[in-house]
Write a protein that holds these residues in place. Structure first.
Motif, PDB file in Angstrom:
ATOM      1  N   CYS A   1     -39.088  12.362   0.991  1.00 15.16           N
ATOM      2  CA  CYS A   1     -40.189  13.317   1.157  1.00 15.16           C
ATOM      3  C   CYS A   1     -39.937  14.255   2.321  1.00 15.16           C
ATOM      4  O   CYS A   1     -40.193  15.468   2.239  1.00 15.16           O
ATOM      5  CB  CYS A   1     -41.511  12.576   1.380  1.00 15.16           C
ATOM      6  SG  CYS A   1     -42.101  11.715  -0.103  1.00 15.16           S
ATOM      7  N   LEU A   2     -39.407  13.687   3.438  1.00 11.33           N
ATOM      8  CA  LEU A   2     -39.116  14.512   4.602  1.00 11.33           C
ATOM      9  C   LEU A   2     -38.025  15.533   4.303  1.00 11.33           C
ATOM     10  O   LEU A   2     -38.116  16.697   4.703  1.00 11.33           O
ATOM     11  CB  LEU A   2     -38.686  13.615   5.780  1.00 11.33           C
ATOM     12  CG  LEU A   2     -39.807  12.815   6.450  1.00 11.33           C
ATOM     13  CD1 LEU A   2     -39.234  11.818   7.450  1.00 11.33           C
ATOM     14  CD2 LEU A   2     -40.784  13.764   7.137  1.00 11.33           C
ATOM     15  N   VAL A   3     -36.986  15.094   3.576  1.00 13.22           N
ATOM     16  CA  VAL A   3     -35.899  16.007   3.206  1.00 13.22           C
ATOM     17  C   VAL A   3     -36.427  17.141   2.337  1.00 13.22           C
ATOM     18  O   VAL A   3     -36.099  18.313   2.526  1.00 13.22           O
ATOM     19  CB  VAL A   3     -34.775  15.251   2.466  1.00 13.22           C
ATOM     20  CG1 VAL A   3     -33.787  16.234   1.844  1.00 13.22           C
ATOM     21  CG2 VAL A   3     -34.058  14.315   3.427  1.00 13.22           C
ATOM     22  N   ALA A   4     -37.288  16.768   1.368  1.00  8.18           N
ATOM     23  CA  ALA A   4     -37.862  17.777   0.476  1.00  8.18           C
ATOM     24  C   ALA A   4     -38.737  18.757   1.253  1.00  8.18           C
ATOM     25  O   ALA A   4     -38.704  19.976   1.022  1.00  8.18           O
ATOM     26  CB  ALA A   4     -38.676  17.107  -0.626  1.00  8.18           C
ATOM     27  N   LEU A   5     -39.520  18.210   2.207  1.00  6.91           N
ATOM     28  CA  LEU A   5     -40.408  19.062   2.998  1.00  6.91           C
ATOM     29  C   LEU A   5     -39.609  20.021   3.876  1.00  6.91           C
ATOM     30  O   LEU A   5     -39.912  21.209   3.965  1.00  6.91           O
ATOM     31  CB  LEU A   5     -41.320  18.186   3.874  1.00  6.91           C
ATOM     32  CG  LEU A   5     -42.309  18.939   4.780  1.00  6.91           C
ATOM     33  CD1 LEU A   5     -43.268  19.753   3.929  1.00  6.91           C
ATOM     34  CD2 LEU A   5     -43.080  17.938   5.648  1.00  6.91           C
ATOM     35  N   ILE A   6     -38.557  19.491   4.499  1.00  5.23           N
ATOM     36  CA  ILE A   6     -37.705  20.332   5.350  1.00  5.23           C
ATOM     37  C   ILE A   6     -37.039  21.422   4.524  1.00  5.23           C
ATOM     38  O   ILE A   6     -36.971  22.580   4.916  1.00  5.23           O
ATOM     39  CB  ILE A   6     -36.645  19.470   6.070  1.00  5.23           C
ATOM     40  CG1 ILE A   6     -37.332  18.572   7.107  1.00  5.23           C
ATOM     41  CG2 ILE A   6     -35.593  20.349   6.732  1.00  5.23           C
ATOM     42  CD1 ILE A   6     -36.423  17.505   7.698  1.00  5.23           C
ATOM     43  N   ALA A   7     -36.561  21.021   3.343  1.00  4.06           N
ATOM     44  CA  ALA A   7     -35.899  21.999   2.470  1.00  4.06           C
ATOM     45  C   ALA A   7     -36.858  23.101   2.054  1.00  4.06           C
ATOM     46  O   ALA A   7     -36.527  24.291   2.067  1.00  4.06           O
ATOM     47  CB  ALA A   7     -35.343  21.306   1.223  1.00  4.06           C
ATOM     48  N   ALA A   8     -38.075  22.684   1.689  1.00  7.13           N
ATOM     49  CA  ALA A   8     -39.069  23.677   1.251  1.00  7.13           C
ATOM     50  C   ALA A   8     -39.464  24.588   2.405  1.00  7.13           C
ATOM     51  O   ALA A   8     -39.548  25.804   2.263  1.00  7.13           O
ATOM     52  CB  ALA A   8     -40.308  22.962   0.693  1.00  7.13           C
ATOM     53  N   THR A   9     -39.679  23.985   3.573  1.00  7.05           N
ATOM     54  CA  THR A   9     -40.061  24.778   4.737  1.00  7.05           C
ATOM     55  C   THR A   9     -38.944  25.719   5.136  1.00  7.05           C
ATOM     56  O   THR A   9     -39.157  26.894   5.423  1.00  7.05           O
ATOM     57  CB  THR A   9     -40.417  23.852   5.920  1.00  7.05           C
ATOM     58  OG1 THR A   9     -41.429  22.960   5.507  1.00  7.05           O
ATOM     59  CG2 THR A   9     -40.889  24.670   7.117  1.00  7.05           C
ATOM     60  N   GLY A  10     -37.716  25.197   5.109  1.00 10.10           N
ATOM     61  CA  GLY A  10     -36.566  26.025   5.461  1.00 10.10           C
ATOM     62  C   GLY A  10     -36.434  27.199   4.539  1.00 10.10           C
ATOM     63  O   GLY A  10     -36.154  28.317   4.955  1.00 10.10           O
ATOM     64  N   SER A  11     -36.679  26.964   3.237  1.00  8.60           N
ATOM     65  CA  SER A  11     -36.580  28.044   2.262  1.00  8.60           C
ATOM     66  C   SER A  11     -37.640  29.092   2.521  1.00  8.60           C
ATOM     67  O   SER A  11     -37.387  30.281   2.475  1.00  8.60           O
ATOM     68  CB  SER A  11     -36.733  27.486   0.840  1.00  8.60           C
ATOM     69  OG  SER A  11     -36.761  28.524  -0.094  1.00  8.60           O
ATOM     70  N   ALA A  12     -38.876  28.631   2.799  1.00  7.88           N
ATOM     71  CA  ALA A  12     -39.974  29.558   2.997  1.00  7.88           C
ATOM     72  C   ALA A  12     -39.779  30.388   4.265  1.00  7.88           C
ATOM     73  O   ALA A  12     -40.188  31.540   4.340  1.00  7.88           O
ATOM     74  CB  ALA A  12     -41.299  28.802   3.064  1.00  7.88           C
ATOM     75  N   MET A  13     -39.150  29.761   5.292  1.00 11.13           N
ATOM     76  CA  MET A  13     -39.000  30.437   6.573  1.00 11.13           C
ATOM     77  C   MET A  13     -37.606  31.023   6.757  1.00 11.13           C
ATOM     78  O   MET A  13     -37.233  31.403   7.855  1.00 11.13           O
ATOM     79  CB  MET A  13     -39.296  29.446   7.714  1.00 11.13           C
ATOM     80  CG  MET A  13     -40.728  28.903   7.694  1.00 11.13           C
ATOM     81  SD  MET A  13     -41.962  30.216   7.820  1.00 11.13           S
ATOM     82  CE  MET A  13     -41.650  30.775   9.487  1.00 11.13           C
ATOM     83  N   ALA A  14     -36.814  31.095   5.668  1.00 10.42           N
ATOM     84  CA  ALA A  14     -35.462  31.636   5.785  1.00 10.42           C
ATOM     85  C   ALA A  14     -35.518  33.043   6.333  1.00 10.42           C
ATOM     86  O   ALA A  14     -36.407  33.831   6.000  1.00 10.42           O
ATOM     87  CB  ALA A  14     -34.781  31.631   4.428  1.00 10.42           C
ATOM     88  N   ALA A  15     -34.565  33.379   7.209  1.00 15.13           N
ATOM     89  CA  ALA A  15     -34.523  34.698   7.811  1.00 15.13           C
ATOM     90  C   ALA A  15     -34.262  35.760   6.756  1.00 15.13           C
ATOM     91  O   ALA A  15     -33.573  35.520   5.761  1.00 15.13           O
ATOM     92  CB  ALA A  15     -33.448  34.738   8.893  1.00 15.13           C
ATOM     93  N   ALA A  16     -34.806  36.943   6.988  1.00 11.71           N
ATOM     94  CA  ALA A  16     -34.629  38.047   6.049  1.00 11.71           C
ATOM     95  C   ALA A  16     -33.205  38.587   6.119  1.00 11.71           C
ATOM     96  O   ALA A  16     -32.545  38.542   7.161  1.00 11.71           O
ATOM     97  CB  ALA A  16     -35.623  39.149   6.365  1.00 11.71           C
TER      98      ALA A  16
END
Length: 567
Positions: free
Chosen positions: A15-30
Motif C-alpha cells: 500500500c505504501l509503495v502504491a501510495l508513493i508511486a501515485a503521489t510521485g506521479s501526481a507531483m512529477a515535475a513539469a
C-alpha cells in the motif's frame, strides 16, 4: 501467527509503495512551464491566468506564477514571456491549404497595393526557382493600385524565359506572360469554355489576362508534380500556417489530397492538426470515401503519432458549393442585385441534388459543409438540411453566409447548423462593391456575426485562405473593428455586428475544435488538453485597441513542442 504478521507487513508495504508511486506521479515535475504571461485560456473556468505547466505534451496546471513555478525542478524548461500575451493555438475554421501552396512555393502578392512591388516580388521568386519550373501563385488585386489590369508586357520585363501564371485574389482570372501564352498556344482566336474569356489589347492580341475557364488553356500544360514535390510543397505550406500561429485547420480540397497529409503523418512530419473536408456531391462517391477514411485512420494509428502529439488527421466531412460570390454577381440572392436589375444569380444545383448529397454524407458519418453566400442560397441550404440531414457526431455547417434573411438566423439554431464565416471577407468589401451589389437596405443583413452569437448559433471563424489573409490576428482585428484594411469607407462598417476580442478568439480556437471529434482535446489552455499554444510578440490590451495590428506571432507550439520561432 508469524504468517499473519508477515502478510500484514507485506500488505502494508504494498500500500505504501502504491501510495508513493501515485503521489510521485501526481507531483512529477513539469517538462515545460510558461510564466509571467498574459494567458487568454478560452477556458470559462479560468479565462485569464499568469502561467501554466506542461507534461508529456499536455497542459497539467494553470494558475499564478508562484503556483506554477512550484511544479518545476532542475530539468524543467522555463519560458518567461515578460508579460506577453499567450493564446491557445489558433484553429482556422475554413482553409484551402493545397490551393495556397502555389503562393508559398511561388509568389504571394495578396494585399500588396502597387504593381511595382508585385514585379519586384515576382523577380525575387524567379531568382530562387530552379530552371524550367513554372512561377505560380498570385493574390494580386488591381483595384488597390492603378485600377487597371496588368499585362503580359509587365511580366515579360522581369521574367521572359519561364512560364508565369498568377491567379488574382478571387481566383477568377489569371495573369500570364508571353511564355505562358506560347506554351498554351493561346491566340485571339483560341476557343474557351463557356464563361471563359481571353482579354485582348488594343492590337487585338491576348493582353495577358485570362478570365475564368480561359486560364485552363495554360494550366493544362503545367508539369505534373511528383509525389515528393507535392508533399514537400504541402509541408512548406503547413509550416507557413505555423508561422501565423495556426495549430489546426478545417481544410477543404479534393479527396486525393488527404493522402498527401497522411503521408506526412506516416513520415512523422505533420506540424498541425487537420480536420479534412472533400468536395463531392455524388452520393455513390461519398459512400465510397468511407474506405479512404478508414485508410487514413489506419495510417495515423500505425504511425504512433497520436499517442505522442494527439489527433493529427481525420477525413471528416464533405463540401458542396451552392452559389458563387457577390463581386462577380454569381451569389444567389432572394431579390435582384441593386446594380443589375432583373438578375439575382442562380443556385449551382437544385435543393433535391443538395439534399441527396447531405443525406448520403450524414448516413456515412460525414457532416456536410455548404458554400452559400447570398441570402437566397443560404435559405435553400437550410431547407435542404431540414429535409435531408440525419443524426451524426459532428454538426453540419454553412460556409460564408455573407447575406442572410433575419428569419433564417433562428433556423440555424433550430436545425443545429453552424455558421462558418470569414471576417476579412466583410472588411475587404467595404468601400469597394458591397453597397453597390446589395444596396443600403440589405447591408444590415450582411456579415452578421453578432446576430448569430446573440441567437445562440455556434460561430466559427476562418480565413478561406488563399482568398484572404491566413493570419488569425488579421482576421480577429477585422472581426472586432470591421474597418477596411485599405482605408476605404467611413470608419467601422455596421459596427453593431462586430464582436469582442474574447468572442473572436473563441471563434478562432475552441469553436473550430468543436467542429471536429477533438473538441475535448484541443482548443483551449485547459488541464488535460494537448498543449497547443501561441506566444505573441507583445501584449494585447483589454479592451482591445488597434495595436493588435502591430502584433506578430513569436512562437507556436504543438503538443508542447515548438513548431515555429520568429527569426
Amino acid at each position: 501467527m508469524k504468517n499473519k504478521n508477515l502478510k500484514k507487513k507485506l500488505l502494508l508495504t504494498s500500500c505504501l509503495v502504491a501510495l508513493i508511486a501515485a503521489t510521485g506521479s501526481a507531483m512529477a515535475a513539469a517538462d515545460l512551464i510558461v510564466v509571467n504571461a498574459d494567458v487568454r485560456t478560452v477556458d470559462p473556468a479560468k479565462p485569464k491566468v499568469q502561467a501554466f505547466a506542461i507534461e508529456a505534451g499536455k497542459f497539467t496546471a494553470t494558475g499564478s506564477n508562484d503556483e506554477i513555478k512550484a511544479l518545476a525542478d532542475s530539468n524543467t524548461r522555463i519560458i518567461d514571456t515578460g508579460g506577453k500575451t499567450v493564446t491557445p493555438g489558433f484553429i482556422d475554421g475554413h482553409t484551402h491549404l493545397t490551393s495556397g501552396m502555389d503562393m508559398v512555393v511561388g509568389v504571394d502578392l495578396s494585399y500588396v497595393p502597387d504593381k511595382k512591388t508585385w514585379l519586384e516580388k515576382i523577380k525575387e521568386a524567379d531568382a530562387r526557382l530552379p530552371k524550367g519550373a513554372w512561377l505560380t501563385g498570385g493574390g494580386w488585386d488591381y483595384t488597390l493600385g492603378e485600377g487597371k489590369l496588368p499585362t503580359k508586357e509587365d511580366l515579360d520585363a522581369v521574367v521572359p524565359d519561364r512560364v508565369v501564371i498568377l491567379r488574382d485574389i478571387d481566383f477568377h482570372s489569371v495573369w500570364v506572360n508571353s511564355k505562358a501564352l506560347e506554351v498554351g498556344g493561346v491566340t485571339a482566336k483560341s476557343e474557351v469554355k463557356e464563361g471563359g474569356q481571353i482579354l485582348l489589347n488594343d492590337k487585338g492580341e491576348p493582353s495577358g489576362i485570362l478570365l475564368e475557364a480561359a486560364g485552363e488553356l495554360v494550366e493544362k500544360h503545367r508539369p505534373v508534380a511528383t509525389d515528393a514535390e507535392r508533399r514537400e510543397g504541402l509541408l512548406e505550406t503547413l509550416k507557413f500556417a505555423n508561422s501565423v500561429g495556426i495549430t489546426a485547420v478545417n481544410d477543404m480540397s479534393d479527396l486525393a489530397a488527404v493522402h498527401d497529409y497522411a503521408a506526412l503523418v506516416a513520415d512523422k512530419k505533420m506540424p498541425l492538426r487537420v480536420w479534412y473536408g472533400f468536395f463531392e456531391g455524388d452520393p455513390k462517391k461519398i459512400a465510397a470515401a468511407v474506405a479512404d477514411r478508414q485508410a487514413v485512420d489506419k495510417v495515423s494509428t500505425e504511425s504512433g503519432e497520436p499517442e505522442k502529439k494527439g489527433p493529427l488527421l481525420k477525413l471528416g466531412y464533405t463540401k458542396s458549393v451552392m452559389d458563387g460570390v457577390l463581386s462577380t454577381r454569381t451569389a444567389y440572392l432572394h431579390e435582384d442585385y441593386s446594380d443589375q436589375k432583373g438578375w439575382k444569380g442562380k443556385p449551382f444545383e437544385t435543393k433535391e441534388q443538395l439534399a441527396a448529397a447531405i443525406r448520403a454524407s450524414n448516413e456515412n458519418g460525414f457532416p456536410t459543409a455548404v458554400h452559400a453566400i447570398g441570402d437566397g442560397s443560404v435559405g435553400l441550404v437550410l431547407d435542404a438540411f431540414a429535409e435531408a440531414s440525419v443524426p451524426r457526431a459532428q454538426p453540419n455547417r454553412i460556409e460564408h453566409i455573407e447575406v442572410v434573411e433575419t428569419s433564417d438566423i433562428k433556423r440555424f439554431k433550430d436545425l443545429g447548423v453552424v455558421a462558418s464565416m470569414q471576417p476579412n471577407h466583410a472588411t475587404g468589401t467595404i468601400g469597394k462593391y458591397i453597397t453597390e451589389r446589395i444596396g443600403e437596405n440589405r447591408e444590415a443583413r450582411a456579415y452578421v456575426w453578432h446576430s448569430m452569437l446573440e441567437a445562440g448559433v455556434p460561430l466559427v471563424f476562418g480565413s478561406d485562405w488563399p482568398t484572404s489573409p491566413l493570419s488569425p490576428l488579421t482576421q480577429i482585428n477585422d472581426a472586432v473593428f470591421r474597418e477596411s484594411p485599405f482605408g476605404l469607407g467611413n470608419g467601422p462598417w455596421h459596427p453593431e455586428q462586430a464582436v469582442s476580442f474574447d468572442q473572436a478568439l473563441f471563434s478562432y480556437t475552441q469553436a473550430g475544435a468543436n467542429m471536429t471529434p477533438w473538441g475535448g482535446q484541443i482548443g483551449s489552455i485547459s488541464v488535460g488538453k494537448w498543449a497547443d499554444f501561441v506566444v505573441l510578440d507583445g501584449s494585447v490590451p483589454d479592451p482591445l485597441d488597434r495595436s493588435i495590428r502591430q502584433r506578430k506571432v513569436e512562437a507556436t507550439y504543438l503538443a508542447g513542442n515548438e513548431v515555429y520561432r520568429k527569426p
